[in-house]
Scaffold this motif. Sequence first.
Motif, mmCIF file in Angstrom:
data_model
loop_
_atom_site.group_PDB
_atom_site.id
_atom_site.type_symbol
_atom_site.label_atom_id
_atom_site.label_comp_id
_atom_site.label_asym_id
_atom_site.label_seq_id
_atom_site.Cartn_x
_atom_site.Cartn_y
_atom_site.Cartn_z
ATOM 1 N N LEU A 149 0.831 -1.200 0.000
ATOM 2 C CA LEU A 149 0.000 0.000 0.000
ATOM 3 C C LEU A 149 0.871 1.258 0.000
ATOM 4 O O LEU A 149 0.614 2.210 -0.740
ATOM 5 N N ALA A 150 1.889 1.259 0.849
ATOM 6 C CA ALA A 150 2.767 2.433 0.933
ATOM 7 C C ALA A 150 3.506 2.654 -0.386
ATOM 8 O O ALA A 150 3.646 3.791 -0.854
ATOM 9 N N ALA A 151 3.975 1.565 -1.011
ATOM 10 C CA ALA A 151 4.702 1.698 -2.273
ATOM 11 C C ALA A 151 3.801 2.207 -3.384
ATOM 12 O O ALA A 151 4.188 3.078 -4.169
ATOM 13 N N GLU A 152 2.582 1.668 -3.473
ATOM 14 C CA GLU A 152 1.656 2.086 -4.526
ATOM 15 C C GLU A 152 1.194 3.522 -4.315
ATOM 16 O O GLU A 152 0.851 4.221 -5.276
ATOM 17 N N ALA A 153 1.173 3.967 -3.064
ATOM 18 C CA ALA A 153 0.697 5.319 -2.767
ATOM 19 C C ALA A 153 1.683 6.400 -3.195
ATOM 20 O O ALA A 153 1.291 7.569 -3.353
ATOM 21 N N LEU A 154 2.939 6.023 -3.393
ATOM 22 C CA LEU A 154 3.955 7.032 -3.717
ATOM 23 C C LEU A 154 3.599 7.829 -4.962
ATOM 24 O O LEU A 154 3.755 9.057 -4.996
ATOM 25 N N ALA A 155 3.107 7.141 -5.998
ATOM 26 C CA ALA A 155 2.799 7.814 -7.258
ATOM 27 C C ALA A 155 1.626 8.776 -7.121
ATOM 28 O O ALA A 155 1.454 9.668 -7.954
ATOM 29 N N TRP A 156 0.829 8.617 -6.074
ATOM 30 C CA TRP A 156 -0.373 9.444 -5.898
ATOM 31 C C TRP A 156 -0.231 10.450 -4.762
ATOM 32 O O TRP A 156 -1.180 11.184 -4.474
ATOM 33 N N ARG A 157 0.933 10.459 -4.141
ATOM 34 C CA ARG A 157 1.099 11.295 -2.958
ATOM 35 C C ARG A 157 0.814 12.760 -3.260
ATOM 36 O O ARG A 157 0.169 13.460 -2.462
ATOM 37 N N GLY A 158 1.276 13.242 -4.408
ATOM 38 C CA GLY A 158 1.055 14.647 -4.750
ATOM 39 C C GLY A 158 -0.412 15.007 -4.863
ATOM 40 O O GLY A 158 -0.819 16.124 -4.523
ATOM 41 N N ARG A 159 -1.245 14.083 -5.332
ATOM 42 C CA ARG A 159 -2.666 14.367 -5.540
ATOM 43 C C ARG A 159 -3.500 14.106 -4.291
ATOM 44 O O ARG A 159 -4.592 14.666 -4.151
ATOM 45 N N LEU A 160 -3.009 13.250 -3.395
ATOM 46 C CA LEU A 160 -3.826 12.855 -2.252
ATOM 47 C C LEU A 160 -3.395 13.481 -0.934
ATOM 48 O O LEU A 160 -4.215 13.626 -0.022
ATOM 49 N N SER A 161 -2.131 13.859 -0.812
ATOM 50 C CA SER A 161 -1.612 14.280 0.493
ATOM 51 C C SER A 161 -2.252 15.570 1.006
ATOM 52 O O SER A 161 -2.321 15.785 2.223
ATOM 53 N N GLU A 162 -2.723 16.416 0.100
ATOM 54 C CA GLU A 162 -3.313 17.687 0.530
ATOM 55 C C GLU A 162 -4.810 17.596 0.804
ATOM 56 O O GLU A 162 -5.425 18.580 1.237
ATOM 57 N N LEU A 163 -5.404 16.441 0.558
ATOM 58 C CA LEU A 163 -6.844 16.297 0.772
ATOM 59 C C LEU A 163 -7.185 16.331 2.257
ATOM 60 O O LEU A 163 -6.476 15.773 3.089
ATOM 61 N N ARG A 164 -8.301 16.965 2.561
ATOM 62 C CA ARG A 164 -8.706 17.111 3.955
ATOM 63 C C ARG A 164 -9.166 15.773 4.536
ATOM 64 O O ARG A 164 -9.706 14.917 3.840
ATOM 65 N N HIS A 165 -8.977 15.638 5.832
ATOM 66 C CA HIS A 165 -9.512 14.500 6.569
ATOM 67 C C HIS A 165 -10.891 14.869 7.107
ATOM 68 O O HIS A 165 -11.156 16.044 7.353
ATOM 69 N N PRO A 166 -11.777 13.879 7.295
ATOM 70 C CA PRO A 166 -11.553 12.467 7.011
ATOM 71 C C PRO A 166 -11.601 12.172 5.513
ATOM 72 O O PRO A 166 -12.387 12.767 4.775
ATOM 73 N N ARG A 167 -10.767 11.249 5.087
ATOM 74 C CA ARG A 167 -10.766 10.813 3.696
ATOM 75 C C ARG A 167 -11.586 9.522 3.609
ATOM 76 O O ARG A 167 -11.272 8.540 4.275
ATOM 77 N N ILE A 168 -12.609 9.575 2.780
ATOM 78 C CA ILE A 168 -13.548 8.459 2.677
ATOM 79 C C ILE A 168 -13.309 7.729 1.365
ATOM 80 O O ILE A 168 -13.569 8.277 0.286
ATOM 81 N N ALA A 169 -12.782 6.505 1.436
ATOM 82 C CA ALA A 169 -12.626 5.681 0.244
ATOM 83 C C ALA A 169 -13.920 4.910 0.008
ATOM 84 O O ALA A 169 -14.451 4.280 0.929
ATOM 85 N N VAL A 170 -14.440 4.987 -1.213
ATOM 86 C CA VAL A 170 -15.690 4.317 -1.561
ATOM 87 C C VAL A 170 -15.403 3.388 -2.741
ATOM 88 O O VAL A 170 -15.011 3.844 -3.818
#
Length: 347
Positions: A149-170
Amino acid sequence: MEPDQAQPVTIWAVSDGRAGIENQVLGLAEAVARLIPATITVKRIRYDAAFDRWPTALKLWPDRMLSPDSDRVEAPYPDIWLAAGRATLPFSLRMKKRSDGKTLVIQLQDPKSNLSAFDLVIAPEHDEVHGKNVLSLLGSTNRITAEKLAAEALAWRGRLSELRHPRIAVLIGGKSKTHDLTPERARAMAADIRQSVGSGSLLLTLSRRTPDDARSVFHEILGDLPGLIHNGHGENPYFAFLDAADHILVTEDSVNMAAEAAVTGKPVYRLAMDRLRGEGKFARFHDALERRGIVRPFNGRLDTWTYAALNETARAAAKVVEVFSAKRQGKSSLSSPPHDNGEVASK
């Protein structure tokens, strides 16, 4: 428990290539490779259109029935054959004979065949498969680990890291033999999701099975929320969504998605769908998850709770290594029911 060997164990991860099926065998193969040195080869079995729907019992010459884009099943055979899905059965049932008994033959899911043809059957609890060579799991095997999960998230960090919490995955599935997602159901579901996101962010992924009219509803009602909606085009953020999420909502039509979400240890909610058939095995599966404190029905509200993350893939891998080691030593590790407890190449 570890086999005494000079060379890495060879493993074939065999399926028809559909992601949901292939991920089960590949996830288990990768988990085995974390326990013993192993090389993994992905094999995809596909039949010519004239034979594809034939029952297993009529596929008497499976090699001649394969489509041109199918992988061939030829010697030298692997040390461990891990297979899932109806397409693999004509070969799984013959693998002991083809390999002169040298290959450990493991079938995932309910083979609906003579269990004695396999060294080990790994089936979900809700399929209610019983036998001394059957290992029952809560859900299905998968490729989810914290490291992946951590490795796959690296490519998306720029797009997801600034999103507000709570983050709801659907995680939205779609129409199947047992479930449907009508526009009316999608509209009610989307309204509840919108309410739950509040001042947070939405991470929504739609399946290839999601009907087009339901897909349009989700975009209409949720499209303006902060976050990301993935329609299945381009790079898949599925693993990144699981990594970034604070809460995970999963439609009840998919055992795989619920099992994968449960590996994270994060709160998981079940999204009700339109049911086309009786509850059956899906009800048994979700009831088991609820009894374990993993999943709760979604009612538009979000709570936070903890539970022991589901780690059935690791349990299955340990059993595979145990059975393989016993086979190498000429012993049987299945005198009592097993319920109690790399490198990847594509050819």
